[in-house]
Scaffold this motif. Structure first.
Motif, short mmCIF file in Angstrom:
data_model
loop_
_atom_site.label_atom_id
_atom_site.label_comp_id
_atom_site.label_asym_id
_atom_site.label_seq_id
_atom_site.Cartn_x
_atom_site.Cartn_y
_atom_site.Cartn_z
N PRO A 191 -86.92 -31.80 -14.43
CA PRO A 191 -87.13 -32.04 -13.00
C PRO A 191 -87.94 -30.93 -12.32
CG PRO A 191 -84.84 -32.46 -13.60
CD PRO A 191 -85.49 -31.81 -14.78
N ARG A 192 -88.15 -29.80 -13.00
CA ARG A 192 -88.91 -28.69 -12.43
C ARG A 192 -90.40 -28.76 -12.76
NH1 ARG A 192 -85.64 -24.23 -10.95
NH2 ARG A 192 -83.42 -24.58 -11.39
N LYS A 193 -90.86 -29.84 -13.38
CA LYS A 193 -92.23 -29.91 -13.91
C LYS A 193 -93.32 -29.72 -12.86
CE LYS A 193 -92.26 -34.97 -13.62
NZ LYS A 193 -92.31 -36.22 -14.39
N ASP A 194 -93.03 -30.02 -11.58
CA ASP A 194 -94.04 -29.87 -10.53
C ASP A 194 -94.09 -28.45 -9.97
OD1 ASP A 194 -94.86 -32.52 -10.69
OD2 ASP A 194 -93.27 -33.18 -9.34
N LYS A 195 -93.16 -27.60 -10.40
CA LYS A 195 -93.16 -26.20 -9.99
C LYS A 195 -93.75 -25.35 -11.12
CE LYS A 195 -91.13 -27.00 -6.04
NZ LYS A 195 -91.80 -26.75 -4.74
N LYS A 196 -93.77 -24.04 -10.91
CA LYS A 196 -94.48 -23.16 -11.84
C LYS A 196 -93.69 -22.88 -13.12
CE LYS A 196 -97.43 -20.67 -8.58
NZ LYS A 196 -97.84 -19.34 -8.06
N PHE A 197 -94.46 -22.74 -14.22
CA PHE A 197 -93.95 -22.19 -15.47
C PHE A 197 -94.56 -20.80 -15.59
CE2 PHE A 197 -94.44 -21.11 -19.93
CZ PHE A 197 -93.20 -21.44 -20.46
N VAL A 198 -93.73 -19.76 -15.55
CA VAL A 198 -94.21 -18.38 -15.56
C VAL A 198 -93.69 -17.70 -16.82
CG1 VAL A 198 -94.23 -16.17 -14.35
CG2 VAL A 198 -94.23 -18.30 -13.04
N LEU A 233 -89.88 -13.44 -10.79
CA LEU A 233 -88.76 -14.30 -10.42
C LEU A 233 -89.05 -15.05 -9.12
CD1 LEU A 233 -85.52 -12.31 -11.30
CD2 LEU A 233 -86.08 -14.62 -12.03
N GLU A 234 -89.63 -14.36 -8.15
CA GLU A 234 -89.99 -15.03 -6.90
C GLU A 234 -91.13 -16.01 -7.12
OE1 GLU A 234 -89.90 -12.71 -3.01
OE2 GLU A 234 -89.84 -11.10 -4.49
N THR A 235 -92.10 -15.62 -7.94
CA THR A 235 -93.24 -16.49 -8.23
C THR A 235 -92.78 -17.80 -8.86
OG1 THR A 235 -94.66 -14.56 -8.58
CG2 THR A 235 -95.44 -16.65 -9.46
N ALA A 236 -91.75 -17.72 -9.70
CA ALA A 236 -91.26 -18.90 -10.42
C ALA A 236 -90.22 -19.69 -9.63
CB ALA A 236 -90.66 -18.49 -11.76
N ASP A 237 -89.98 -19.35 -8.37
CA ASP A 237 -88.95 -20.02 -7.56
C ASP A 237 -89.12 -21.54 -7.61
OD1 ASP A 237 -86.81 -20.41 -5.91
OD2 ASP A 237 -87.89 -19.93 -4.06
N GLY A 238 -88.07 -22.24 -7.99
CA GLY A 238 -88.11 -23.69 -8.13
C GLY A 238 -88.54 -24.15 -9.51
N GLY A 239 -89.10 -23.22 -10.31
CA GLY A 239 -89.61 -23.57 -11.63
C GLY A 239 -88.87 -22.88 -12.75
N THR A 240 -89.64 -22.43 -13.76
CA THR A 240 -89.06 -21.86 -14.98
C THR A 240 -89.68 -20.51 -15.28
OG1 THR A 240 -88.75 -24.09 -15.90
CG2 THR A 240 -88.70 -22.26 -17.45
N LEU A 241 -88.85 -19.54 -15.65
CA LEU A 241 -89.32 -18.24 -16.11
C LEU A 241 -89.05 -18.15 -17.61
CD1 LEU A 241 -90.46 -15.40 -15.55
CD2 LEU A 241 -88.11 -14.65 -15.13
N PHE A 242 -90.11 -17.90 -18.39
CA PHE A 242 -89.99 -17.80 -19.84
C PHE A 242 -90.08 -16.34 -20.25
CE2 PHE A 242 -92.28 -17.87 -24.06
CZ PHE A 242 -91.15 -18.20 -24.81
N LEU A 243 -88.99 -15.83 -20.84
CA LEU A 243 -88.93 -14.44 -21.30
C LEU A 243 -89.19 -14.41 -22.80
CD1 LEU A 243 -85.65 -13.37 -19.43
CD2 LEU A 243 -88.02 -13.00 -18.68
N ASP A 244 -90.43 -14.16 -23.18
CA ASP A 244 -90.77 -14.08 -24.60
C ASP A 244 -90.37 -12.71 -25.14
OD1 ASP A 244 -91.73 -14.89 -27.00
OD2 ASP A 244 -93.85 -14.64 -26.52
N GLU A 245 -89.95 -12.68 -26.40
CA GLU A 245 -89.47 -11.45 -27.03
C GLU A 245 -88.35 -10.81 -26.18
OE1 GLU A 245 -90.25 -11.01 -29.96
OE2 GLU A 245 -92.03 -12.26 -30.09
N ALA A 246 -87.40 -11.62 -25.78
CA ALA A 246 -86.30 -11.14 -24.92
C ALA A 246 -85.45 -10.10 -25.61
CB ALA A 246 -85.43 -12.33 -24.49
N GLY A 247 -85.48 -10.05 -26.93
CA GLY A 247 -84.71 -9.04 -27.66
C GLY A 247 -85.19 -7.63 -27.38
N ASN A 248 -86.40 -7.49 -26.78
CA ASN A 248 -86.95 -6.18 -26.48
C ASN A 248 -86.69 -5.74 -25.05
OD1 ASN A 248 -88.14 -5.73 -29.06
ND2 ASN A 248 -89.82 -7.09 -28.51
#
Length: 462
Positions: A191-198, A233-248
């Motif tokens: 349902p978030r597809k119309d918002k940003k993917f960051v 986090l603010e930029t992605a408001d309403g959308g999705t934040l992708f944390l790549d290499e989160a183990g770091n």
């Protein structure tokens, strides 16, 4: 490029109007000037103009009313307001009604051109973002993810179910297996597809910079913080934040991120006021998180917050049936990008590609295909070209496959060809192309013979 940009110019002062028109026309813009605001409002149609420049104080219909009428017809068009009586109240009113910029009289021609250029650049950026969003929606539908193996199908079945459920997802798997692609598939089917993917790579930035990138900062929070800045986090408001290499993620950032996941609010660096946003977190890692937890390098409570649902992507070596499909896909992409006409992999090259271990997974396969196409002269990617980028079957395997019962003639021929090839390679310092040229044959033949007799050409490299 500017010759195609169409500007509507509105000012009841005829002299100033002619001056602005001349300046803009001399710089390659297509300008139509109006001295009556009613006429401009009636003439304006969406799609016919790239920019409107209008005075505010005009008889009859003033510039603010014209701004409203223009924005009703085309909400995306930038409008620059010109005035000799700029006040804070007037500026706020104009900006609230949708003005892009304010230009105060008197002004130099250079300032007019600067404001116009900025406004048109803004329009171009909006259009590119729209086109990119449309492209992404097309690219990341499930039928655009390449593969038919049962292991991939299992992953995609899970993606389809969890995409609509607004919960945190941790994607695990080796580097190059397509973790970000799966994260995008989740976002663009949610349902978030119309918002940003960051997206952000947590392993590419030092702790202090990563914290400011994620959470933003307040002006004066530290040396160099000359203005307020929004974080991702603010930029992605309403959308999705992708944390790549989160183990770091550094420990101090882990603590702040955990607080956000618990309370859905955070603080910019140096700002005591909390900020609430609505963001879905998808993370990915190729690290062993449980080992990191035992070593005290990763918070266990944060791990369970991120790992509400786990998706594990299999390595390419466990998806051998997908290698031919992926290779064909990358060949099509490269043909389209560079205007080449490679039809596919030759039969022996495809066999070698399927048997290769691909330690770099899909990313490595993509890069190898691109490199092969750059060097290939025939209609298909051949084994000699492929073998320059991946290690073909070891000599021991080839020798084991050699026939054990040979006549004297065949034995003699084998000895001759082996010594002849070794001599050519020694003379040409392992250069197969030069050896083939001297022998009067093609590279493919020399490579086949090298493979047949188990000769290691790297022994003869200079």
């Amino acid at each position: 490029m500017t010759a195609e940009k169409r500007i509507m110019l509105v000012d009841n002062e005829e002299g100033l109007c002619r001056m602005m028109e001349a300046v803009l026309c001399d710089n390659g813009y297509a300008v139509t000037a109006y001295t009556r605001s009613f006429e401009a409002a009636e003439t304006f149609q969406p799609g016919q103009w790239d920019l409107v420049v209008t005075d505010i104080k005009m008889p009859g219909m003033d510039g603010l009313e014209l701004l409203q009428k223009v924005k009703q017809k085309d909400p995306t068009i930038p409008v620059i307001m010109v005035t000799a009586y700029a006040t804070v109240e007037m500026s706020i009113q104009a900006l609230r009604k949708g003005a892009y910029d304010m230009l105060t009289k008197p002004f130099e021609p250079e300032e007019l051109l600067y404001r116009v250029k900025n406004a048109l650049s803004h329009t171009k950026l909006l259009e590119e973002n729209r086109e990119l969003r449309e492209e992404l929606v097309g690219r990341f539908k499930f039928d655009h993810i390449i593969g038919a193996s049962s292991s991939l199908k299992e992953v995609l079945e899970k993606v389809e179910k969890l995409a609509v459920r607004d919960t945190s997802v941790l994607i695990t798997g080796e580097s190059g297996t397509g973790k970000e692609l799966i994260a995008q598939a989740i976002h663009y089917n949610s349902p978030r597809k119309d918002k940003k993917f960051v997206a952000i790579n947590c392993g590419a930035l030092p702790a202090s910079l990563l914290e400011s990138e994620l959470f933003g900062y307040k002006k004066g929070a530290f040396t160099g913080a000359t203005e307020n800045r929004r974080g991702l986090l603010e930029t992605a408001d309403g959308g999705t934040l992708f944390l790549d290499e989160a183990g770091n993620l550094p420990m101090e950032v882990q603590k702040t991120l955990l607080r956000f996941l618990q309370e859905q609010e955070f603080h910019r660096i140096g700002d005591p006021n909390p900020i609430k946003v609505d963001v879905r977190i998808i993370s990915a890692t190729n690290a062993d998180m449980k080992t990191a937890i035992k070593a005290g390098e990763f918070r266990e409570d944060l791990y369970y917050r991120l790992n509400v649902i786990n998706l594990h992507l299999p390595p390419l070596r466990d998806r051998k049936g997908d290698i031919a499909l992926l290779a064909a896909h990358f060949i099509r992409l490269q043909n389209k990008k560079f205007g080449t006409h490679i039809k596919g992999l030759a039969h022996d090259a495809l066999e070698a590609a399927v048997e290769f271990g691909w330690p770099g997974n899909i990313r490595q396969l993509k890069n190898v295909i691109e490199a092969c196409i750059a060097l290939e002269d025939s209609d298909y990617i051949t084994l000699p070209v492929l073998s320059q980028f991946v290690e073909i079957a070891p000599a021991e395997t080839v020798e084991a496959e050699a026939p054990t019962e040979e006549g004297e003639y065949n034995k003699a021929l084998t000895r001759f060809e082996t010594e002849y090839l070794r001599g050519l390679l020694r003379k040409n310092h392992g250069n197969v192309e030069a050896a083939a040229r001297e022998a009067g044959t093609n590279m493919a033949t020399v490579y086949r013979k090298i493979k047949k007799y188990g000769i290691r050409k790297d022994e003869y490299n200079a």
